[in-house]
Design a protein around this motif. Structure first.
Motif, PDB file in Angstrom:
ATOM      1  N   UNK A   6      48.799  43.056  10.651  1.00 28.36           N
ATOM      2  CA  UNK A   6      48.563  42.125  11.894  1.00 28.36           C
ATOM      3  C   UNK A   6      47.953  43.068  13.141  1.00 28.36           C
ATOM      4  N   UNK A   7      48.850  44.515  13.112  1.00 26.99           N
ATOM      5  CA  UNK A   7      48.287  45.391  14.189  1.00 26.99           C
ATOM      6  C   UNK A   7      47.081  45.781  14.072  1.00 26.99           C
ATOM      7  N   UNK A   8      46.470  46.206  12.757  1.00 29.45           N
ATOM      8  CA  UNK A   8      45.339  46.660  12.241  1.00 29.45           C
ATOM      9  C   UNK A   8      44.201  45.584  12.820  1.00 29.45           C
ATOM     10  N   UNK A   9      44.626  44.356  12.552  1.00 31.94           N
ATOM     11  CA  UNK A   9      43.640  43.103  12.967  1.00 31.94           C
ATOM     12  C   UNK A   9      43.687  42.839  14.658  1.00 31.94           C
ATOM     13  N   UNK A  10      44.234  43.789  15.317  1.00 31.76           N
ATOM     14  CA  UNK A  10      44.299  43.331  16.668  1.00 31.76           C
ATOM     15  C   UNK A  10      45.023  42.428  17.018  1.00 31.76           C
ATOM     16  N   UNK A  11      45.978  41.614  16.392  1.00 35.16           N
ATOM     17  CA  UNK A  11      46.690  40.438  16.680  1.00 35.16           C
ATOM     18  C   UNK A  11      47.855  40.944  17.406  1.00 35.16           C
ATOM     19  N   UNK A  12      48.377  39.960  18.337  1.00 36.10           N
ATOM     20  CA  UNK A  12      49.520  40.062  18.892  1.00 36.10           C
ATOM     21  C   UNK A  12      50.598  39.117  18.978  1.00 36.10           C
ATOM     22  N   UNK A  13      50.385  38.208  17.572  1.00 30.25           N
ATOM     23  CA  UNK A  13      51.274  37.226  17.513  1.00 30.25           C
ATOM     24  C   UNK A  13      52.792  37.506  17.452  1.00 30.25           C
ATOM     25  N   UNK A  14      52.937  38.734  16.751  1.00 28.21           N
ATOM     26  CA  UNK A  14      54.495  39.050  16.772  1.00 28.21           C
ATOM     27  C   UNK A  14      55.019  39.055  18.214  1.00 28.21           C
ATOM     28  N   UNK A  15      54.646  39.563  19.146  1.00 26.44           N
ATOM     29  CA  UNK A  15      54.840  39.687  20.502  1.00 26.44           C
ATOM     30  C   UNK A  15      55.161  38.115  20.875  1.00 26.44           C
ATOM     31  N   UNK A  16      54.176  37.174  20.605  1.00 27.67           N
ATOM     32  CA  UNK A  16      54.050  35.860  21.150  1.00 27.67           C
ATOM     33  C   UNK A  16      55.239  35.018  20.457  1.00 27.67           C
TER      34      UNK A  16
END
Length: 386
Positions: free
Chosen positions: A179-189
């Motif tokens: 998810x980090x490599x894909x630039x996603x911040x869904x974990x924070x959300x």
């Protein structure tokens, strides 16, 4: 396809049907009342009344029924309904061509691939029983390989509907690196929603403890977001009347569920939308144009089957446009793998076949660009990839 006229015709039929039904019910009730009144009169005077009295009552009933004239009352509304009903099928036949076979080519389908696409569609829609049944009947055990990931995804989504984020948080933690490599911040959300839930239901202390454990790692990149959440601690117990009340909106759950679906499908190499649904929807939109083209080309079946490119554009909405399309300004042909777009040294772009014609199939022979005074060589042109 224009469906407004069909909808209007259908509405007219339903309106006439309701009027006819209402009128029929009204007439039936009138007749019923008259018959009940006649029966009541006969029964009330049964001991003292003579047969002539009964005959008189029946004659009066007959006269009243004749006065009601049920057939005459129903005739007009039924006639209007019949007119609307007779027109509707004709409009359907005109709008929907029952024979669409002439709008497709005779090509060999890979039945194995088609079965996998259909099974995949059932699984991604959460129709697992139907997918299993389809896999069993088509004898395609490989098509069931995608079932397990989608079962997990729907388990997460169902839990989110109950305001349970644990499965989603576990999935995000297990896929943190990707998810980090894909630039996603869904974990924070996800952690943000969980923090707000804890603050609302379990109080300030529990929320602060959760923030220290799970929000702290995001502070370096998302300090402003973390500060906003920390400010919510000051409004514990009355967050709904605070400047941060919008964090309680259910829309955040809906948006996050959609985003999670996108990220989940991305990680397992699947598109967010079902390929089968998109294909059918695009086909429905393009079918009228193809049918009109086929009507024009009646008797030219061989030409249609051998065409590499349609002579007319098929306009589709933006949601169905996944690749850039280049049309050569010289030949007006759409670029293809055999005829790709080429960048001239002057910066203009033409298709390869146009460059070949302009250079007379000589890679070193200079030719004038059709759009500027520059002279270029075919050998200096470079293929473009959109």
């Amino acid at each position: 396809m224009e469906l407004n006229s069909i909808k209007d015709a259908f509405d007219r039929v339903t309106k006439k049907q309701k009027l006819s039904c209402s009128k029929s019910q009204e007439v039936i009730e009138q007749i019923g009342q008259e018959i009940e009144q006649a029966l009541s009169r006969i029964q009330s005077g049964q001991d003292s009344a003579s047969p002539s009295d009964h005959k008189l009552i029946l004659n009066e009933l007959k006269a009243k029924l004749k006065e009601i004239a049920p057939l005459s009352q129903l005739e007009s509304t039924q006639k209007e309904l019949n007119v609307a009903l007779s027109k509707y099928p004709k409009l359907l036949e005109k709008s929907f061509n029952p024979d669409i076979s002439k709008a497709y080519r005779n090509i060999d389908f890979d039945i194995h691939a088609v079965n996998q696409i259909i099974a995949n569609h059932f699984y991604r829609e959460g129709r697992f029983d139907l997918g299993d049944c389809f896999v069993d009947e088509t004898k395609e055990p490989e098509a069931a390989l995608m079932k397990s990931p989608f079962v997990e995804m729907f388990h997460i989504l169902e839990a989110m509907k109950s305001r349970n984020l644990e499965p989603a948080l576990n999935w995000a933690a297990n896929n943190h690196e990707q998810l980090t490599q894909n630039g996603s911040d869904i974990e924070l959300k996800l952690h943000r929603l969980q923090f707000v839930e804890i603050l609302q239901n379990r109080g300030r202390d529990e929320a602060l403890k959760y923030a220290r454990a799970f929000l702290a790692p995001f502070a370096t990149k998302h300090m402003a977001e973390i500060q906003k959440l920390m400010a919510c601690l000051l409004w514990a117990g009355r967050l709904d009347s605070s400047p941060y009340a919008e964090l309680l909106s259910s829309i955040h759950w809906d948006k996050l569920a959609e985003e999670l679906t996108r990220e989940f499908c991305n990680l397992i190499g699947q598109s967010y939308e079902s390929p089968l649904s998109v294909t059918i929807a695009a086909g429905v939109q393009g079918l009228p144009t193809l049918l009109k083209l086929m009507n024009v080309m009646t008797g030219k079946k061989h030409e249609w089957q051998s065409m590499k490119q349609l002579p007319v554009p098929v306009d589709l909405d933006r949601e169905f446009q996944f690749h850039s399309i280049f049309v050569c300004p010289v030949s007006r042909d759409q670029a293809s793998e055999e005829n790709p777009p080429m960048l001239l040294s002057c910066g203009h772009v033409l298709c390869k076949q146009s460059i070949t014609k302009l250079s007379k199939n000589n890679s070193t022979r200079p030719f004038k660009c059709p759009y500027c005074p520059s002279e270029v060589e075919a050998g200096q042109c470079r293929q473009l990839y959109f």
